[in-house]
Scaffold this motif. Structure first.
Motif, PDB file in Angstrom:
ATOM      1  N   UNK A 424       0.836  -1.200   0.000  1.00  0.00           N
ATOM      2  CA  UNK A 424       0.000   0.000   0.000  1.00  0.00           C
ATOM      3  C   UNK A 424       0.871   1.250   0.000  1.00  0.00           C
ATOM      4  N   UNK A 425       0.615   2.157  -0.934  1.00  0.00           N
ATOM      5  CA  UNK A 425       1.389   3.403  -1.006  1.00  0.00           C
ATOM      6  C   UNK A 425       1.018   4.307   0.165  1.00  0.00           C
ATOM      7  N   UNK A 426       1.999   4.628   0.990  1.00  0.00           N
ATOM      8  CA  UNK A 426       1.741   5.443   2.179  1.00  0.00           C
ATOM      9  C   UNK A 426       1.261   6.848   1.811  1.00  0.00           C
ATOM     10  N   UNK A 427       1.862   7.416   0.763  1.00  0.00           N
ATOM     11  CA  UNK A 427       1.469   8.763   0.346  1.00  0.00           C
ATOM     12  C   UNK A 427       0.002   8.789  -0.076  1.00  0.00           C
ATOM     13  N   UNK A 428      -0.438   7.737  -0.798  1.00  0.00           N
ATOM     14  CA  UNK A 428      -1.834   7.657  -1.249  1.00  0.00           C
ATOM     15  C   UNK A 428      -2.775   7.503  -0.048  1.00  0.00           C
ATOM     16  N   UNK A 429      -2.356   6.727   0.941  1.00  0.00           N
ATOM     17  CA  UNK A 429      -3.171   6.525   2.147  1.00  0.00           C
ATOM     18  C   UNK A 429      -3.391   7.851   2.861  1.00  0.00           C
ATOM     19  N   UNK A 430      -2.328   8.639   2.984  1.00  0.00           N
ATOM     20  CA  UNK A 430      -2.414   9.931   3.674  1.00  0.00           C
ATOM     21  C   UNK A 430      -3.258  10.918   2.868  1.00  0.00           C
ATOM     22  N   UNK A 431      -3.038  10.955   1.540  1.00  0.00           N
ATOM     23  CA  UNK A 431      -3.785  11.885   0.686  1.00  0.00           C
ATOM     24  C   UNK A 431      -5.281  11.616   0.732  1.00  0.00           C
ATOM     25  N   UNK A 432      -5.659  10.341   0.815  1.00  0.00           N
ATOM     26  CA  UNK A 432      -7.086   9.973   0.840  1.00  0.00           C
ATOM     27  C   UNK A 432      -7.609   9.793   2.264  1.00  0.00           C
ATOM     28  N   UNK A 434      -6.987   7.645   4.701  1.00  0.00           N
ATOM     29  CA  UNK A 434      -7.430   6.276   4.976  1.00  0.00           C
ATOM     30  C   UNK A 434      -6.595   5.576   6.054  1.00  0.00           C
ATOM     31  N   UNK A 435      -5.860   6.358   6.855  1.00  0.00           N
ATOM     32  CA  UNK A 435      -4.998   5.747   7.874  1.00  0.00           C
ATOM     33  C   UNK A 435      -5.784   4.856   8.836  1.00  0.00           C
ATOM     34  N   UNK A 436      -6.942   5.348   9.266  1.00  0.00           N
ATOM     35  CA  UNK A 436      -7.758   4.588  10.222  1.00  0.00           C
ATOM     36  C   UNK A 436      -8.219   3.268   9.614  1.00  0.00           C
ATOM     37  N   UNK A 437      -8.604   3.301   8.323  1.00  0.00           N
ATOM     38  CA  UNK A 437      -9.061   2.083   7.660  1.00  0.00           C
ATOM     39  C   UNK A 437      -7.939   1.060   7.525  1.00  0.00           C
ATOM     40  N   UNK A 438      -6.712   1.517   7.278  1.00  0.00           N
ATOM     41  CA  UNK A 438      -5.580   0.601   7.128  1.00  0.00           C
ATOM     42  C   UNK A 438      -5.276  -0.083   8.464  1.00  0.00           C
ATOM     43  N   UNK A 439      -5.304   0.687   9.538  1.00  0.00           N
ATOM     44  CA  UNK A 439      -5.094   0.093  10.865  1.00  0.00           C
ATOM     45  C   UNK A 439      -6.203  -0.905  11.200  1.00  0.00           C
ATOM     46  N   UNK A 440      -7.426  -0.546  10.844  1.00  0.00           N
ATOM     47  CA  UNK A 440      -8.564  -1.426  11.113  1.00  0.00           C
ATOM     48  C   UNK A 440      -8.403  -2.746  10.358  1.00  0.00           C
ATOM     49  N   UNK A 441      -7.969  -2.661   9.093  1.00  0.00           N
ATOM     50  CA  UNK A 441      -7.764  -3.880   8.297  1.00  0.00           C
ATOM     51  C   UNK A 441      -6.714  -4.772   8.949  1.00  0.00           C
ATOM     52  N   UNK A 442      -5.629  -4.161   9.388  1.00  0.00           N
ATOM     53  CA  UNK A 442      -4.561  -4.936  10.031  1.00  0.00           C
ATOM     54  C   UNK A 442      -5.070  -5.661  11.282  1.00  0.00           C
ATOM     55  N   UNK A 443      -5.704  -4.907  12.178  1.00  0.00           N
ATOM     56  CA  UNK A 443      -6.150  -5.485  13.452  1.00  0.00           C
ATOM     57  C   UNK A 443      -7.205  -6.565  13.260  1.00  0.00           C
ATOM     58  N   UNK A 444      -8.138  -6.306  12.367  1.00  0.00           N
ATOM     59  CA  UNK A 444      -9.223  -7.269  12.156  1.00  0.00           C
ATOM     60  C   UNK A 444      -8.697  -8.548  11.516  1.00  0.00           C
ATOM     61  N   UNK A 693       8.339   9.418  -0.738  1.00  0.00           N
ATOM     62  CA  UNK A 693       8.495   8.994   0.660  1.00  0.00           C
ATOM     63  C   UNK A 693       7.400   9.640   1.504  1.00  0.00           C
ATOM     64  N   UNK A 694       6.975   8.928   2.551  1.00  0.00           N
ATOM     65  CA  UNK A 694       5.990   9.469   3.490  1.00  0.00           C
ATOM     66  C   UNK A 694       6.502   9.122   4.879  1.00  0.00           C
ATOM     67  N   UNK A 695       6.916  10.139   5.619  1.00  0.00           N
ATOM     68  CA  UNK A 695       7.605   9.895   6.897  1.00  0.00           C
ATOM     69  C   UNK A 695       6.958  10.615   8.071  1.00  0.00           C
ATOM     70  N   UNK A 696       5.630  10.827   8.006  1.00  0.00           N
ATOM     71  CA  UNK A 696       4.944  11.554   9.087  1.00  0.00           C
ATOM     72  C   UNK A 696       4.867  10.735  10.373  1.00  0.00           C
ATOM     73  N   UNK A 697       4.997   9.393  10.262  1.00  0.00           N
ATOM     74  CA  UNK A 697       5.016   8.547  11.460  1.00  0.00           C
ATOM     75  C   UNK A 697       3.675   7.971  11.869  1.00  0.00           C
ATOM     76  N   UNK A 698       2.621   8.186  11.064  1.00  0.00           N
ATOM     77  CA  UNK A 698       1.297   7.650  11.427  1.00  0.00           C
ATOM     78  C   UNK A 698       1.305   6.117  11.520  1.00  0.00           C
ATOM     79  N   UNK A 699       2.281   5.483  10.856  1.00  0.00           N
ATOM     80  CA  UNK A 699       2.315   4.023  10.748  1.00  0.00           C
ATOM     81  C   UNK A 699       3.287   3.385  11.745  1.00  0.00           C
ATOM     82  N   UNK A 700       3.576   4.058  12.849  1.00  0.00           N
ATOM     83  CA  UNK A 700       4.598   3.567  13.783  1.00  0.00           C
ATOM     84  C   UNK A 700       4.263   2.189  14.362  1.00  0.00           C
ATOM     85  N   UNK A 701       2.979   1.809  14.405  1.00  0.00           N
ATOM     86  CA  UNK A 701       2.595   0.518  14.984  1.00  0.00           C
ATOM     87  C   UNK A 701       2.508  -0.597  13.951  1.00  0.00           C
ATOM     88  N   UNK A 702       2.987  -0.338  12.728  1.00  0.00           N
ATOM     89  CA  UNK A 702       3.014  -1.400  11.717  1.00  0.00           C
ATOM     90  C   UNK A 702       4.328  -2.168  11.815  1.00  0.00           C
TER      91      UNK A 702
END
Length: 702
Positions: A424-432, A434-444, A693-702
């Protein structure tokens, strides 16, 4: 004498034998001709089925065309909505709005307007095919929240290719609609346009340019979502509070009352109307939401007033227990009277027998919130703890999309096993957003263990991508098989729907809603069983609660998602009906040239769809029960849950135990030569583009 008679009889027998041989020969010829005619009839029947399918598509197109011709100027407005597909053979793409929390729905700004402006805005809303479905309260709040925007001559309101987030109503001036540099037409005063942008982020596919100095009224997406969410929450809270005031229902927990509130219907009466007549039988319970009634009782041939009831008070509650002979009459005394009504059958189908429910304990519901939190604590499979991204080698590409790619990979540490790696492209996730949805997919997905749900083993990340290492299902996409075959037989469809029903039963029992069912998200494993993939829109929703994010695939979304009413697991049962239709017919029931048209067709209801003739009535009956407009009436959602689906006539004789034990023979057995065989998937070109590159850190728990 006897000899002559014998000779005569012998001659007669010989003649009869010859005649019999001749007739047998003729019969053989006729039988051969019958078989030939039967083969020709079978070929013609198949051809008729194909033609019916094409006719079904053409009817859909003609319906859209007739709508356009009848709409006059309004067809220009559809040019502004997002691009939509590439014909019937294009894969359907999911869409998602930004998540909104309940706390953020409190503050909705209001902008003052004169009487003329308010009238223009309201009339524009009521003429719009989508917005006219909103309630009077919501329309009033939309009018209040719209802000004024002046547009000088020659300036653009909307530019083709840009992302949109506003709904507009033209207040003054004229505006050209321009697409690919060509003027398609002109809009005048009192037109609403750009409404798709208030549902979710989308690119404008046409430009709007002011021909004269003008004035617009604008509404931003977040304001619209707040209005819809706050009005929905307020309505549900009011109805739950009404129900709590009824002694018969006062012991029920809030989640049960919230479910009951979904079946309450509003009935309107005028002054002098009898709502209830003394001595008649009744099975309906009434709560007064607006107005006043008088309760009267017959005494010596005269009606004597017993009492008056006003907003928040109720009558007829005994009807929820048994068929009730009314002991008094109730008459509307205010000019208008609105009552929330609930009949015993609807109550029973949704939650069960009232006498039994009053004695029930609800520990499982009251602790639901804590359990949902526990589900979020998931661990990576220990078997794959040592696997790193550098251990993986790409074999082939299994799928592509706006999000990135899915690659078939092998692991150097486990050379005999192949995996699917979702990138999954991190830049696309941030632009749209969808960070919450990506975390939800992982956990579920890490928490799910079911026969028909794909497994997630581990996640990785770098500066450009999020990676999900998943089970590989190499039988191909159900969508590809459907595309190549045209449509499926009843028995084939039944098997795949049963797999999804089983998966939904598991997900819903764990408080998870899926929200993106479609053939594109159903893979076959090497045995031919379904594996459900892509949990980007899935979410944990506690019992009795609702969620408000617009997400799903346009052809599959339920009416309550489109109208931002708040939704729960009932949307999955709606999508089951749509999937069943697509598998049997080859195309979804709701199709159009742009998503806004699809949503408007969905809001007209499933009953206005005419299925192809080869789909049997029993199947149509089940699809209609899945696709009821009222979520609480959908099969699978009521008190007996999934068992109602399993007991339906369309599933008569189906071996559910064999399905769960995987001892059934699937209708389609894919050819899979080994763990590295990607031949059942379409070929995709190499991805040459390198994301930022996308380095904002929203994905630190991945």
């Amino acid at each position: 004498m006897a000899t002559k008679e014998e000779e005569r009889l012998k001659g007669l027998v010989a003649n009869l034998e010859n005649e019999l041989k001749t007739k047998e020969s003729k019969n053989s010829m006729l039988e051969a001709e019958v078989r030939s005619l039967q083969r020709r009839m079978l070929r013609r029947d198949n051809e008729i089925l194909k033609q019916e399918r094409e006719l079904h598509k053409l009817r859909s197109v003609l319906q859209q065309a007739s709508t356009l011709m009848a709409a006059g100027e309004d067809h220009l407005l559809s040019s502004i909505q997002g691009d939509f597909g590439n014909g019937t053979n294009a894969k359907k793409q999911g869409v998602s709005g930004q998540s909104l929390s309940a706390s953020s729905a409190l503050s909705i700004p209001k902008h003052s307007k004169d009487f003329r402006s308010r009238t223009v805005i309201k009339e524009a809303i009521m003429e719009n095919d989508f917005l006219k479905n909103l309630s009077a309260i919501q329309v009033r709040e939309l009018v209040d929240a719209m802000s004024e925007k002046t547009v000088p001559k020659g300036c653009y309101v909307i530019r083709e290719g840009e992302n949109g987030s506003h709904l507009y109503v033209s207040g003054e001036g004229e505006y050209d609609v321009i697409k690919d540099g060509k003027i398609l037409g002109r809009l005048g005063v009192g037109k609403a346009f750009g409404e798709l942008a208030i549902l979710y982020n989308c690119k404008r596919t046409a430009s709007i340019k002011a021909v004269t100095d003008g004035k617009l009224w604008a509404l931003e997406r977040s304001a619209f979502q707040k209005i819809m969410m706050s009005s929905g929450i307020k309505k549900m809270e009011n109805q739950v509070n009404f129900l709590k005031s009824v002694p018969l229902l006062s012991t029920f927990p809030t989640p049960v009352l919230a479910k009951i509130s979904d079946v309450l219907e509003v009935e309107h009466f005028k002054k002098g109307d009898f709502i209830v007549r003394e001595g008649t039988s009744g099975d309906t319970f009434y709560i007064i939401s607006e107005g006043e009634v008088t309760v009267t009782k017959r005494n010596n041939e005269k009606d004597e007033e017993i009492r008056k009831l006003t907003k928040g008070e109720y009558f007829g509650e005994q009807a929820l227990l048994k068929t009730d002979v009314r002991t008094a009459s109730v008459v509307a005394t205010s000019d208008t009277l609105d009552c929330l009504t609930l009949d015993r059958e609807s109550f029973f189908q949704l939650v069960g027998d009232l006498n039994e429910l009053r004695d029930k304990t609800y520990k499982d519901i009251t602790n639901g919130k804590a359990e949902a939190k526990d589900r979020q604590v998931v661990e990576v499979n220990k078997e794959f703890a040592e696997v790193t991204l550098d251990d993986l080698e790409v074999i082939a590409t299994l799928g592509v999309g706006g999000f990135g790619r899915v690659e078939l990979v092998k692991c150097l540490k486990k050379p005999s096993t192949a995996f699917a790696l979702k990138c999954l492209k991190k830049q696309h996730i941030v632009e749209t957003q969808q960070q919450e949805h990506v975390y939800s997919e992982k956990n579920i997905l890490l928490s799910c263990k079911h026969n028909f749900i794909t497994r997630l083993y581990k996640t990785f990340k770098d500066k450009k991508y999020i990676y999900m290492l998943m089970e590989a299902s190499l039988g191909g996409e159900l969508w590809t098989i459907l595309r190549d075959r045209g449509w499926f037989e009843d028995s084939t469809t039944r098997f795949y729907i049963a797999c999804v029903v089983s998966a939904f039963d598991y997900l819903h029992s764990h408080g998870i809603i899926y929200r993106d069912l479609k053939p594109e998200n159903l893979l076959l494993d090497k045995e031919g069983y379904i594996k459900m993939v892509d949990f980007g829109f899935s979410k944990n929703v506690d019992g009795g609660r609702k969620t408000w994010t617009f997400c799903g695939t346009p052809e599959y979304v339920a009416p309550e998602i489109i109208l931002n009413k708040g939704h729960d697991r009932a949307v999955d049962f709606w999508s089951l009906g749509i999937l069943m239709y697509e598998l049997l017919a080859g195309t979804p029931p709701f199709t159009a040239s742009d998503p806004m048209k699809v949503y408007n067709i969905i809001l007209r209801g499933f009953d206005q769809i005419e299925p192809p003739r080869h789909i049997n009535r029993t199947a149509v009956t089940l699809m209609k029960r899945f696709c009821r407009e009222n979520p609480s009436e959908r099969i699978g959602y009521q008190k007996d849950g999934i068992n109602d689906i399993k007991k339906h006539r369309w599933f008569q004789g189906f071996d559910w135990e064999g399905l769960e034990s995987r001892s059934l023979t699937p209708p389609i057995k894919p050819a899979v030569k080994g763990p590295s065989d990607a031949s059942n998937f379409d070929k995709y070109p190499r991805d040459e583009a390198v994301p930022q590159d996308e380095t904002s850190g929203w994905d630190k728990d991945f």
